[in-house]
Design a protein around this motif. Structure first.
Motif, short mmCIF file in Angstrom:
data_model
loop_
_atom_site.label_atom_id
_atom_site.label_comp_id
_atom_site.label_asym_id
_atom_site.label_seq_id
_atom_site.Cartn_x
_atom_site.Cartn_y
_atom_site.Cartn_z
N PRO A 1 0.83 -1.20 0.00
CA PRO A 1 0.00 0.00 0.00
C PRO A 1 0.87 1.26 0.00
N PRO A 2 0.27 2.44 -0.24
CA PRO A 2 1.05 3.67 -0.18
C PRO A 2 1.77 3.76 1.17
N GLY A 3 3.02 4.18 1.14
CA GLY A 3 3.73 4.35 2.41
C GLY A 3 4.30 3.06 2.98
N SER A 4 4.28 1.97 2.19
CA SER A 4 4.77 0.69 2.72
C SER A 4 6.28 0.53 2.56
N GLY A 5 6.91 1.44 1.80
CA GLY A 5 8.36 1.36 1.59
C GLY A 5 8.74 0.58 0.35
N LYS A 6 7.80 0.40 -0.58
CA LYS A 6 8.08 -0.44 -1.75
C LYS A 6 9.14 0.15 -2.68
N THR A 7 9.15 1.47 -2.82
CA THR A 7 10.16 2.09 -3.70
C THR A 7 11.56 1.87 -3.15
N THR A 8 11.73 2.08 -1.86
CA THR A 8 13.03 1.89 -1.21
C THR A 8 13.53 0.47 -1.40
N GLN A 9 12.65 -0.50 -1.18
CA GLN A 9 13.07 -1.90 -1.28
C GLN A 9 13.35 -2.30 -2.73
N GLU B 1 -6.32 8.97 -7.95
CA GLU B 1 -6.84 7.93 -8.87
C GLU B 1 -5.70 7.35 -9.69
N LEU B 2 -5.90 6.13 -10.18
CA LEU B 2 -4.91 5.57 -11.09
C LEU B 2 -4.92 6.37 -12.38
N VAL B 3 -3.76 6.51 -12.99
CA VAL B 3 -3.66 7.17 -14.29
C VAL B 3 -4.21 6.18 -15.33
N PRO B 4 -5.09 6.65 -16.26
CA PRO B 4 -5.64 5.71 -17.25
C PRO B 4 -4.53 4.96 -17.99
N SER C 1 -8.25 3.20 -1.63
CA SER C 1 -9.41 2.53 -2.19
C SER C 1 -9.05 1.93 -3.56
N GLU C 2 -8.24 2.63 -4.35
CA GLU C 2 -7.76 2.11 -5.64
C GLU C 2 -6.91 0.85 -5.41
N TYR C 3 -6.07 0.90 -4.39
CA TYR C 3 -5.20 -0.25 -4.10
C TYR C 3 -6.06 -1.47 -3.74
N ASN C 4 -7.05 -1.24 -2.87
CA ASN C 4 -7.87 -2.38 -2.43
C ASN C 4 -8.73 -2.93 -3.56
N SER C 5 -9.31 -2.04 -4.37
CA SER C 5 -10.24 -2.55 -5.39
C SER C 5 -9.54 -3.05 -6.64
N LYS C 6 -8.44 -2.41 -7.05
CA LYS C 6 -7.82 -2.80 -8.34
C LYS C 6 -6.53 -3.58 -8.19
N THR C 7 -5.71 -3.25 -7.20
CA THR C 7 -4.39 -3.89 -7.14
C THR C 7 -4.42 -5.18 -6.32
N THR C 8 -5.29 -5.25 -5.30
CA THR C 8 -5.39 -6.50 -4.54
C THR C 8 -5.75 -7.69 -5.45
N PRO C 9 -6.69 -7.53 -6.41
CA PRO C 9 -6.94 -8.66 -7.33
C PRO C 9 -5.71 -9.03 -8.17
N VAL C 10 -4.87 -8.05 -8.48
CA VAL C 10 -3.63 -8.33 -9.23
C VAL C 10 -2.70 -9.19 -8.36
N ILE C 11 -2.60 -8.84 -7.08
CA ILE C 11 -1.77 -9.63 -6.16
C ILE C 11 -2.33 -11.06 -6.08
N ASN C 12 -3.65 -11.16 -6.01
CA ASN C 12 -4.26 -12.50 -5.93
C ASN C 12 -3.98 -13.33 -7.17
N TYR C 13 -3.92 -12.67 -8.32
CA TYR C 13 -3.57 -13.36 -9.58
C TYR C 13 -2.19 -13.99 -9.45
N TYR C 14 -1.24 -13.23 -8.91
CA TYR C 14 0.12 -13.78 -8.73
C TYR C 14 0.15 -14.81 -7.61
N ARG C 15 -0.71 -14.62 -6.61
CA ARG C 15 -0.77 -15.60 -5.51
C ARG C 15 -1.18 -16.97 -6.07
#
Ligand code: AMP
Length: 181
Positions: A8-16, A55-58, A142-156
């Motif tokens: 999620p935003p602020g999780s430190g993903k860019t640093t890692q 919002e996500l960029v189109p 809200s964008e992360y939960n609705s759109k990106t969580t399903p993407v993570i589940n796809y990889y899961r």
């Protein structure tokens, strides 16, 4: 080898992601950073309107900017560490067409809402990002939960996801990621 780091935003993903790309000598691609660096271009200026609202960029606009960055700045002979991308199913298709494959590992930084809101409040003071207002942060979540969580589940479902406790020091988190590469 291609890797992705989600969180999620602020999780430190860019640093890692940056640390991992340096360590493994791979291209580093953080779509948020690429989009912010394009604000003074015609496409980037359009992207900023969406970003400021959280919002996500189109996809079309985002592919234009990120695709241009990959063509100009990345070494096609090396793999990638992505972060911030892919965030939608359309982006998964784009990425699979572009790179002819998926990810070897997908790391998901797990950070509680309380913790990442605390970090974002700190970052808002330090970096003055135009999308770190309380309203934009709520929308990004809200964008992360609705759109990106399903993407993570796809990889899961593909069995490549590694969940990483993101509430530790940068060094400890990185060590954990490296141990699972
Ligand atoms: P981030 O730096 O990852 O928090 O991203 C900041 C903002 O950039 C997001 O809230 C989106 O507006 C935009 N963004 C970054 N990556 C993408 C992407 N892959 N697709 C669409 N929008 C993106």
């Amino acid at each position: 080898m291609n890797y992705a780091i989600f969180g999620p935003p602020g999780s430190g993903k860019t640093t890692q992601a940056k640390l991992l790309a340096e360590k493994l000598n791979l291209n580093f691609l953080d779509s948020g950073t690429v989009l912010r660096a394009s604000f003074d271009t015609e496409f980037g200026n359009k992207a900023k309107e969406y970003m400021d609202r959280g919002e996500l960029v189109p996809d079309e606009l985002q592919f234009q900017i990120v695709g241009d960055y990959v063509a100009k700045e990345c070494d096609p002979n090396k793999g990638f560490v992505f972060t911030g991308f892919p965030r939608t199913f359309e982006q998964i298709s784009f990425m699979e067409n572009m790179f002819g494959g998926g990810f070897d590992k997908v790391f998901v930084l797990v950070v509680s809402k309380e913790e990442f809101l605390k970090r974002l409040a700190k970052r808002a003071i330090l970096e003055n990002r135009s999308d770190e207002t309380p309203e934009a942060i709520e929308e990004r979540l809200s964008e992360y939960n609705s759109k990106t969580t399903p993407v993570i589940n796809y990889y899961r479902e593909k069995g490549v996801v590694e969940e990483i406790n993101g509430e530790r020091s940068v060094e400890e988190i990185f060590e954990d990621i490296l141990a699972r590469v």
